[in-house]
Scaffold this motif. Structure first.
Motif, short mmCIF file in Angstrom:
data_model
loop_
_atom_site.label_atom_id
_atom_site.label_comp_id
_atom_site.label_asym_id
_atom_site.label_seq_id
_atom_site.Cartn_x
_atom_site.Cartn_y
_atom_site.Cartn_z
N UNK A 64 -5.22 44.93 1.95
CA UNK A 64 -6.59 44.46 1.76
C UNK A 64 -7.56 45.56 2.20
N UNK A 65 -8.44 45.96 1.30
CA UNK A 65 -9.53 46.87 1.64
C UNK A 65 -10.76 46.02 1.89
N UNK A 66 -11.12 45.89 3.17
CA UNK A 66 -12.24 45.02 3.56
C UNK A 66 -13.42 45.86 4.03
N UNK A 67 -14.61 45.47 3.59
CA UNK A 67 -15.83 46.15 4.04
C UNK A 67 -16.86 45.11 4.45
N UNK A 68 -17.41 45.25 5.66
CA UNK A 68 -18.49 44.39 6.12
C UNK A 68 -19.83 45.02 5.75
N UNK A 69 -20.74 44.18 5.24
CA UNK A 69 -22.03 44.66 4.77
C UNK A 69 -23.14 43.90 5.49
N UNK A 70 -24.16 44.64 5.97
CA UNK A 70 -25.27 44.00 6.69
C UNK A 70 -26.25 43.38 5.71
N UNK A 71 -27.22 42.62 6.23
CA UNK A 71 -28.16 41.93 5.36
C UNK A 71 -29.12 42.87 4.65
N UNK A 72 -29.16 44.15 5.08
CA UNK A 72 -29.97 45.12 4.36
C UNK A 72 -29.14 45.99 3.41
N UNK A 73 -27.88 45.56 3.18
CA UNK A 73 -27.05 46.24 2.21
C UNK A 73 -26.26 47.43 2.72
N UNK A 74 -26.25 47.65 4.02
CA UNK A 74 -25.54 48.80 4.59
C UNK A 74 -24.11 48.41 4.98
N UNK A 75 -23.14 49.21 4.56
CA UNK A 75 -21.76 49.00 4.99
C UNK A 75 -21.63 49.47 6.44
N UNK A 76 -21.18 48.58 7.32
CA UNK A 76 -21.12 48.91 8.74
C UNK A 76 -19.69 49.11 9.24
N UNK A 77 -18.72 48.66 8.46
CA UNK A 77 -17.32 48.84 8.84
C UNK A 77 -16.45 48.65 7.61
N UNK A 78 -15.37 49.40 7.53
CA UNK A 78 -14.38 49.18 6.48
C UNK A 78 -13.00 49.30 7.10
N UNK A 79 -12.06 48.57 6.55
CA UNK A 79 -10.72 48.55 7.14
C UNK A 79 -9.66 48.43 6.06
N UNK A 80 -8.50 48.97 6.36
CA UNK A 80 -7.31 48.79 5.54
C UNK A 80 -6.37 47.88 6.30
N UNK A 81 -6.13 46.70 5.76
CA UNK A 81 -5.32 45.67 6.41
C UNK A 81 -4.01 45.53 5.64
N UNK A 82 -2.91 45.52 6.36
CA UNK A 82 -1.59 45.44 5.74
C UNK A 82 -0.87 44.19 6.27
N UNK A 83 -0.49 43.30 5.33
CA UNK A 83 0.13 42.03 5.69
C UNK A 83 1.46 41.90 4.95
N UNK A 84 2.59 41.76 5.66
CA UNK A 84 3.89 41.64 4.99
C UNK A 84 4.03 40.29 4.29
N UNK A 85 4.34 40.32 3.00
CA UNK A 85 4.37 39.10 2.20
C UNK A 85 5.42 38.11 2.66
N UNK A 86 6.59 38.60 3.08
CA UNK A 86 7.67 37.69 3.46
C UNK A 86 7.41 37.00 4.80
#
Length: 251
Positions: free
Chosen positions: A217-239
């Motif tokens: 999962x490529x997740x990005x948090x965005x503030x109310x003024x449209x600025x990206x403040x954090x992004x993360x690469x999340x890895x979750x094992x399906x099994x």
């Protein structure tokens, strides 16, 4: 009605035969060519069926050996929703508490890491701009179930009490709550999930088979003024984990 795709039909039959204990946990399945001949399909159809059952924790692949019936184990449910961010505290710990497990994490933070090109693009900053990078290993009852690498532009948090995600008075409070402490309101998150095979390093840390299926999962948090403040690469094992999205419906 549309006809069921062949690989789903094969997966369904294999699952039924496992449920009838035709094969027990630890048993090796016939080769793909043998199963393909039995079902009247090609090797690629059998491969897709087996990959689906591997992702569900029913089968497991062993490099150079074949495909085996996996030992049954409970999958951890991980919920992705707006509500989990609004209730405060750690969403991961809340998820684990909901299924009677203890959620903890280990982390390592580097305070001044140049942003790689892809990360810079996701954050809307120049390549090479300093970021705070934090690598996480999330544990359920002390067993790793999720990995994450988080990037925050240092220009946003430098000189504040929340510059270190896992340090100071707001350590571990999560991005939404930490940013609120310095007057930044996060309005939404953008998540892009995709399936892929685990890298050797990820497989070693998570204790899964090499090339096992994971959700990235490529997740990005965005503030109310449209600025990206954090992004993360999340890895979750399906099994090991069941990924669930809760979508709010406005009346």
């Amino acid at each position: 009605m549309r006809q069921q795709p062949p690989y789903l039909r094969v997966a369904e039959v294999l699952q039924e035969r496992i449920a009838r204990q035709e094969w027990s946990p630890g048993d090796r399945l016939p080769s793909r060519s043998e199963l393909g001949e039995e079902f009247g399909v090609g090797d690629n159809v059998v491969r897709r069926a087996q990959e689906l059952l591997i992702s569900q924790g029913i089968l497991e692949g062993r490099a150079g050996s074949g495909t085996y019936v996996a030992t049954p184990r409970e999958r951890v449910r991980l919920v992705r929703s707006r509500a989990r961010e609004e209730r405060g505290g750690s969403p991961f710990q809340a998820d684990m508490a909901g299924i009677g497990r203890r959620g903890t994490w280990e982390s390592r933070t580097d305070a001044k890491v140049p942003a790689p090109a892809e990360i810079a693009a996701r954050l809307g900053i120049a390549e090479g701009e300093p970021c705070v990078r934090t690598v996480y290993e999330f544990l359920a009852d002390r067993k790793p179930v999720q990995l994450s690498t988080s990037w925050e532009p240092r220009s946003i948090t430098a000189g504040t009490i929340v510059v270190l995600p896992e340090g100071g008075p707001h350590a571990g409070a999560g991005v939404v709550n930490r940013m609120a402490e310095i007057g930044i309101t996060i309005s939404h998150a953008v998540e892009v999930p995709e399936p892929r095979h685990a890298t050797d390093e990820e497989a070693t840390i998570l204790g899964i088979q090499r090339s096992a299926l994971v959700t990235h999962i490529r997740r990005t948090y965005v503030s109310d003024d449209g600025q990206a403040v954090e992004t993360a690469d999340i890895v979750i094992p399906a099994a090991m984990c069941e990924l669930v999205y809760e979508v709010p419906i406005n009346p």
